[in-house]
Design a protein around this motif. Sequence first.
Motif, short mmCIF file in Angstrom:
data_model
loop_
_atom_site.label_atom_id
_atom_site.label_comp_id
_atom_site.label_asym_id
_atom_site.label_seq_id
_atom_site.Cartn_x
_atom_site.Cartn_y
_atom_site.Cartn_z
N LEU A 1 0.63 -1.18 0.05
CA LEU A 1 0.11 -0.27 -0.11
C LEU A 1 0.85 1.22 -0.04
CD1 LEU A 1 -2.37 -1.08 2.77
CD2 LEU A 1 -2.70 -1.36 0.49
N GLY A 2 0.57 2.26 -0.66
CA GLY A 2 1.06 3.80 -0.42
C GLY A 2 0.37 4.74 -1.32
N THR A 3 0.68 5.90 -1.32
CA THR A 3 -0.01 6.87 -2.18
C THR A 3 0.85 7.08 -3.29
OG1 THR A 3 1.57 8.56 -1.18
CG2 THR A 3 -0.73 8.34 0.01
N ASN A 4 0.45 7.87 -4.37
CA ASN A 4 1.19 8.25 -5.68
C ASN A 4 2.43 8.69 -5.15
OD1 ASN A 4 -0.63 7.36 -7.74
ND2 ASN A 4 -1.82 9.38 -7.71
N GLY A 5 3.60 8.22 -5.92
CA GLY A 5 4.89 8.57 -5.80
C GLY A 5 5.73 8.01 -4.71
N ALA A 6 4.83 6.89 -3.98
CA ALA A 6 5.64 6.28 -2.78
C ALA A 6 6.74 5.29 -3.16
CB ALA A 6 4.63 5.71 -1.85
N GLY A 7 6.55 4.69 -4.53
CA GLY A 7 7.74 3.83 -5.01
C GLY A 7 7.22 2.50 -5.41
N LEU B 1 1.23 -10.87 -5.25
CA LEU B 1 1.86 -9.52 -4.82
C LEU B 1 0.84 -8.34 -5.40
CD1 LEU B 1 3.84 -7.92 -2.69
CD2 LEU B 1 5.29 -7.75 -4.80
N LEU B 2 0.14 -7.75 -4.62
CA LEU B 2 -1.08 -6.66 -5.17
C LEU B 2 -0.40 -5.35 -4.76
CD1 LEU B 2 -3.66 -5.84 -6.24
CD2 LEU B 2 -4.74 -6.66 -3.93
N VAL B 3 -0.23 -4.54 -5.69
CA VAL B 3 0.23 -3.18 -5.35
C VAL B 3 -1.22 -2.27 -5.67
CG1 VAL B 3 1.31 -1.07 -6.25
CG2 VAL B 3 2.57 -3.07 -5.85
N GLU B 4 -1.68 -1.68 -4.52
CA GLU B 4 -2.94 -0.96 -4.65
C GLU B 4 -3.03 0.52 -3.89
OE1 GLU B 4 -5.89 -0.31 -5.58
OE2 GLU B 4 -6.03 -1.67 -7.23
N GLN B 5 -3.99 1.35 -4.30
CA GLN B 5 -4.15 2.65 -3.31
C GLN B 5 -5.29 2.22 -2.63
OE1 GLN B 5 -3.43 6.64 -4.95
NE2 GLN B 5 -3.12 5.55 -6.83
N ASN B 6 -6.26 1.38 -3.30
CA ASN B 6 -7.35 1.03 -2.61
C ASN B 6 -7.14 0.25 -1.31
OD1 ASN B 6 -10.04 0.27 -1.78
ND2 ASN B 6 -10.82 0.12 -4.01
N ALA B 7 -6.73 0.94 -0.41
CA ALA B 7 -5.95 0.08 0.71
C ALA B 7 -7.00 -0.89 1.41
CB ALA B 7 -5.73 0.99 1.91
N TYR B 8 -8.46 -0.36 1.46
CA TYR B 8 -9.17 -1.22 2.30
C TYR B 8 -9.50 -2.59 1.73
CZ TYR B 8 -13.32 -3.05 5.26
OH TYR B 8 -13.93 -3.83 6.14
N GLY C 1 0.17 -7.57 4.51
CA GLY C 1 0.44 -6.39 3.89
C GLY C 1 1.75 -5.42 4.47
N TYR C 2 2.09 -4.56 3.51
CA TYR C 2 3.05 -3.67 3.72
C TYR C 2 2.76 -2.40 3.34
CZ TYR C 2 6.28 -7.84 4.21
OH TYR C 2 6.68 -9.01 4.62
N VAL C 3 3.25 -1.27 3.95
CA VAL C 3 3.16 0.06 3.82
C VAL C 3 4.30 0.75 3.23
CG1 VAL C 3 2.19 2.50 4.30
CG2 VAL C 3 1.01 0.31 4.99
N ILE C 4 4.46 1.40 2.17
CA ILE C 4 5.54 2.04 1.73
C ILE C 4 5.20 3.60 1.65
CG2 ILE C 4 4.99 1.81 -0.83
CD1 ILE C 4 8.00 1.25 -1.60
N GLU C 5 6.20 4.19 2.24
CA GLU C 5 6.32 5.74 2.04
C GLU C 5 7.57 6.29 1.57
OE1 GLU C 5 4.85 7.39 5.78
OE2 GLU C 5 2.86 6.84 5.35
N ASN C 6 7.70 7.32 0.81
CA ASN C 6 8.93 7.81 0.09
C ASN C 6 9.96 6.75 0.02
OD1 ASN C 6 8.12 10.59 0.74
ND2 ASN C 6 8.38 10.22 3.05
N SER D 1 -4.47 7.60 7.67
CA SER D 1 -3.97 7.96 6.61
C SER D 1 -4.13 7.51 5.16
CB SER D 1 -2.40 7.69 6.95
OG SER D 1 -1.97 8.36 8.01
N TYR D 2 -4.81 6.05 5.32
CA TYR D 2 -5.07 5.47 4.04
C TYR D 2 -6.67 4.98 3.97
CZ TYR D 2 -0.13 5.22 3.59
OH TYR D 2 1.25 5.63 3.26
N LEU D 3 -7.21 4.67 5.10
CA LEU D 3 -8.63 4.29 4.79
C LEU D 3 -9.48 5.31 4.93
CD1 LEU D 3 -8.33 0.85 7.03
CD2 LEU D 3 -7.75 1.22 4.59
N GLY D 4 -9.17 6.64 5.52
CA GLY D 4 -10.15 7.57 5.63
C GLY D 4 -10.84 7.65 6.87
N ILE D 5 -10.54 6.89 7.79
CA ILE D 5 -11.45 6.80 8.98
C ILE D 5 -10.67 7.48 10.12
CG2 ILE D 5 -12.26 4.92 10.50
CD1 ILE D 5 -12.17 3.00 8.21
N VAL D 6 -11.44 8.27 10.83
CA VAL D 6 -11.20 8.95 12.03
C VAL D 6 -11.83 8.62 13.36
CG1 VAL D 6 -10.68 11.42 13.13
CG2 VAL D 6 -10.77 10.94 10.55
#
Length: 238
Positions: A33-39, A188-195, A204-209, A230-235
């Motif tokens: 998992l990771g945002t755009n540009g995370a690698g 091995l699945l790379v996705e922005q749709n974290a949930y 799962g693994y989370v990649i940042e920078n 940060s990723y699921l939009g849940i507060v």
Amino acid sequence: MLKVSNLNAGYGNVQVLRNVSFHVESGEMVCILGTNGAGKTTLLKTLSGLIRPWSGTIEFEGIPMESKKPEQIVREGLIQVPEGRKLFAQMTVLENLELGAYTENARKKMKSNIQICFELFPILQEKQHQAAGSMSGGQQQMLAIARALMSKPKLLLLDEPSTGLSPLLTKQVFDVIRSIKSQGVTVLLVEQNAYQALAMSDRGYVIENGGIVMEGTSGELINDEQLKSSYLGIVSES
């Protein structure tokens, strides 16, 4: 099955991956998992041999992969479905599938493998003589996955399979990925749709920078407060 240790890679003088380490066991579905540009895409391109790592090791079934060419990596059974599908748009569905039978063994079993793909994706059989570029986004994604399956992958790398798809088509594609995993293919699945990715993965693994910042079972990550915000939009309510 796959062991990545201290992997560093990038483009030109720009470093993208920073000491990335993770593993995938046979029969698992693991998500990155990771945002755009995370690698994320750079990581898959490095695993596939499209980018040569600067340092670190990639072992697939105990065999070093970091110096192998992409076609050699495919022959070993590590096959990627690229982001954006990368189909041959003017060619028919059937022709795209035939091109997926890259290895010698796959070519020998081409007809039976095509039939397996048609059973998994009935819409592809219906549209087998239609140009790939004329199909819907969801159908094209199914074709991209089917094309990869034609070479009988041991480990299937999926780069953002839900990109640009409606929620309904995303569900259909993810249902197919679950089915592929149930048939014994490691994923091995790379996705922005974290949930969605965590809901169907084992770990799962989370990649940042460019670096791994979090890992765990899917249940652990889904319930992690930082990941929720940060990723699921849940507060969480306090």
